[in-house]
Design an enzyme around this catalytic site. Sequence first.
Site, PDB file in Angstrom:
ATOM      1  N   HIS A   1       0.833  -1.208   0.000  1.00 20.11           N
ATOM      2  CA  HIS A   1       0.000   0.000   0.000  1.00 20.11           C
ATOM      3  C   HIS A   1       0.865   1.253   0.000  1.00 20.11           C
ATOM      4  CE1 HIS A   1      -4.178   1.488   1.353  1.00 20.11           C
ATOM      5  NE2 HIS A   1      -3.497   2.529   0.900  1.00 20.11           N
TER       6      HIS A   1
ATOM      7  N   HIS B   1     -10.885   0.030   0.329  1.00 14.43           N
ATOM      8  CA  HIS B   1     -10.805   1.139   1.280  1.00 14.43           C
ATOM      9  C   HIS B   1     -12.158   1.193   1.977  1.00 14.43           C
ATOM     10  CE1 HIS B   1      -9.712   5.447   2.409  1.00 14.43           C
ATOM     11  NE2 HIS B   1     -11.013   5.397   2.656  1.00 14.43           N
TER      12      HIS B   1
ATOM     13  N   ASP C   1       0.717   2.283   3.860  1.00 17.03           N
ATOM     14  CA  ASP C   1      -0.104   3.404   3.391  1.00 17.03           C
ATOM     15  C   ASP C   1       0.776   4.652   3.249  1.00 17.03           C
ATOM     16  OD1 ASP C   1      -2.258   4.824   2.490  1.00 17.03           O
ATOM     17  OD2 ASP C   1      -3.373   4.789   4.382  1.00 17.03           O
TER      18      ASP C   1
ATOM     19  N   HIS D   1       3.507  14.053   1.824  1.00 20.10           N
ATOM     20  CA  HIS D   1       3.018  15.423   1.666  1.00 20.10           C
ATOM     21  C   HIS D   1       4.165  16.380   1.965  1.00 20.10           C
ATOM     22  CE1 HIS D   1      -1.157  14.274   1.190  1.00 20.10           C
ATOM     23  NE2 HIS D   1      -1.106  13.544   2.297  1.00 20.10           N
TER      24      HIS D   1
ATOM     25  N   HIS E   1      -5.699  -1.080   5.405  1.00 19.97           N
ATOM     26  CA  HIS E   1      -5.420  -0.277   6.619  1.00 19.97           C
ATOM     27  C   HIS E   1      -6.448  -0.441   7.752  1.00 19.97           C
ATOM     28  CE1 HIS E   1      -8.098   2.281   4.283  1.00 19.97           C
ATOM     29  NE2 HIS E   1      -7.117   2.767   3.530  1.00 19.97           N
TER      30      HIS E   1
ATOM     31  N   ASP F   1      -8.635   3.103  -3.683  1.00 21.13           N
ATOM     32  CA  ASP F   1      -8.103   3.572  -2.409  1.00 21.13           C
ATOM     33  C   ASP F   1      -7.911   5.084  -2.420  1.00 21.13           C
ATOM     34  OD1 ASP F   1      -6.945   2.798   0.281  1.00 21.13           O
ATOM     35  OD2 ASP F   1      -5.385   4.090  -0.556  1.00 21.13           O
TER      36      ASP F   1
ATOM     37  N   ASN G   1      -4.587   6.694  -7.008  1.00 19.57           N
ATOM     38  CA  ASN G   1      -5.165   8.037  -6.874  1.00 19.57           C
ATOM     39  C   ASN G   1      -4.143   9.116  -7.222  1.00 19.57           C
ATOM     40  OD1 ASN G   1      -3.743   7.369  -4.522  1.00 19.57           O
ATOM     41  ND2 ASN G   1      -4.973   8.712  -3.235  1.00 19.57           N
TER      42      ASN G   1
ATOM     43  N   HIS H   1       1.438   5.221  -1.872  1.00 23.70           N
ATOM     44  CA  HIS H   1       1.020   6.328  -2.730  1.00 23.70           C
ATOM     45  C   HIS H   1       2.289   7.014  -3.241  1.00 23.70           C
ATOM     46  CE1 HIS H   1      -3.206   5.994  -1.471  1.00 23.70           C
ATOM     47  NE2 HIS H   1      -2.696   5.668  -0.292  1.00 23.70           N
TER      48      HIS H   1
ATOM     49  N   ASN I   1      -5.752   8.734   7.504  1.00 24.35           N
ATOM     50  CA  ASN I   1      -7.101   8.182   7.410  1.00 24.35           C
ATOM     51  C   ASN I   1      -7.029   6.726   6.955  1.00 24.35           C
ATOM     52  OD1 ASN I   1      -9.935   8.098   7.408  1.00 24.35           O
ATOM     53  ND2 ASN I   1     -10.022   8.576   5.216  1.00 24.35           N
TER      54      ASN I   1
END
Length: 428
Positions: free
Chosen positions: A62, A180, A306, A310, A233, A153, A96, A64, A279
């Site tokens: 998982h 998700h 996950d 950022h 998650h 997700d 995403n 991103h 989240n």
Amino acid sequence: MDGRILIKNARVVNPNEDEFMSDILIDGWTIADVAPWIDEGAGDRVIDAAGACVSPGLIDLHVHTRDPGYTYKEDLLSAAEAAAAGGVTGFAAMPNTDPVCDNVKTLEYILEKASHAKARVFPIAAITVGEKGERTVDFERLVRSGAAAFSDDGVPVRTAALMAQAMVECHRLGVPVFAHCEDRSLSTGGIINEGEVSRQLNVKGIPAAAEDVGTARELALARSLRRPVHICHVSTRSSIEMIANAKRDGVKVTAETCPHYFAFDERELLARNADFRMNPPLRTQEDVLAVRDALRTGVIDAIATDHAPHSPEEKANFFTAPNGVVGMELSLAAGITFLVNKGILSLPRLIALMSANPARILRHTPGEVKRGCPADLVIYDPRVHFTVDREKLHGKSKNTPFHGMDLCGKVRYTFLNGEIVFEDQEES
């Protein structure tokens, strides 16, 4: 290629197996030999692993990567740098992005860029076009083009009917569906767990029921359709109980949790540090204990991260920051610190949760430290303590909740296809 590499005096830790001392010879992309003693002349380079462990490379289910579209936060190559530094030799990239990975063109972009990365990338394509929950993607065409799994997700699939269609089609095509689990009618506007801490901070909370209702829907579909589903998650005790009951009833379900859910509870948020916001959110101490026990008993099958980068500017304001924390580089150390050293898991069990089980969920052959297997390996010292410094992390973003903490278990080398893709400079 790095030539023939001989690893001496290694403590071999294979998933769910007894540990043993051995030398390991890597020749090209495979493990040429695993034996109690191999002459040093067999290797072009010799690494003394005395005191350290060697295990199959980790697989993170998982991640991103933010690529394409948000590459100021992370990209496929920088994500792979972080992965290699954490002993992760393969990771599943969530869809995403911008554009969403719901089409062959974007998928091909990811695969081409990933071919230059320091980790294997398993692209996950969206379930619905644009992750909008209106109509499903062309599953068959995306699988033919290299999609390893499907998920929306970042958002839950909007309707049970669309999720059911995805589960049926993906089962036919032999790829997993990642769910998700969130009921947004309950969670919208919330930024942390609904409970005592949200009341103290006077902010809207996300109730455990938001996750639990989503989990219940996907389990009901899996039970009715007799099709598998993977739950992402997991953070609540009640979702764990539902998954445990479903497994006892023969429902085809696997589940993952993340290091932050077995390491921290909601009280960390009293400091108003947005690097503890994600989240699902950090839950109660009761939920933490339930997650740890579910890892011990096998109710939860895998540890993923996950990984959600950022920028510092985005994370600066606790109340308005986006959700998400980075995790790949520190996941092994977190597992050793909070699970192995606390007597909850054995080291071979931890490696199973982070390597073999994720591989099976992705329908990928699990790695082993055995003759003839691919040389995707991690050398790490479970005894070595270190203080986490976010400025030393190898990805672009630094939003880790472990900053300043003392963790145990330092990665020394990571091998992908027999090549060294990470070497700890403090150890070299």
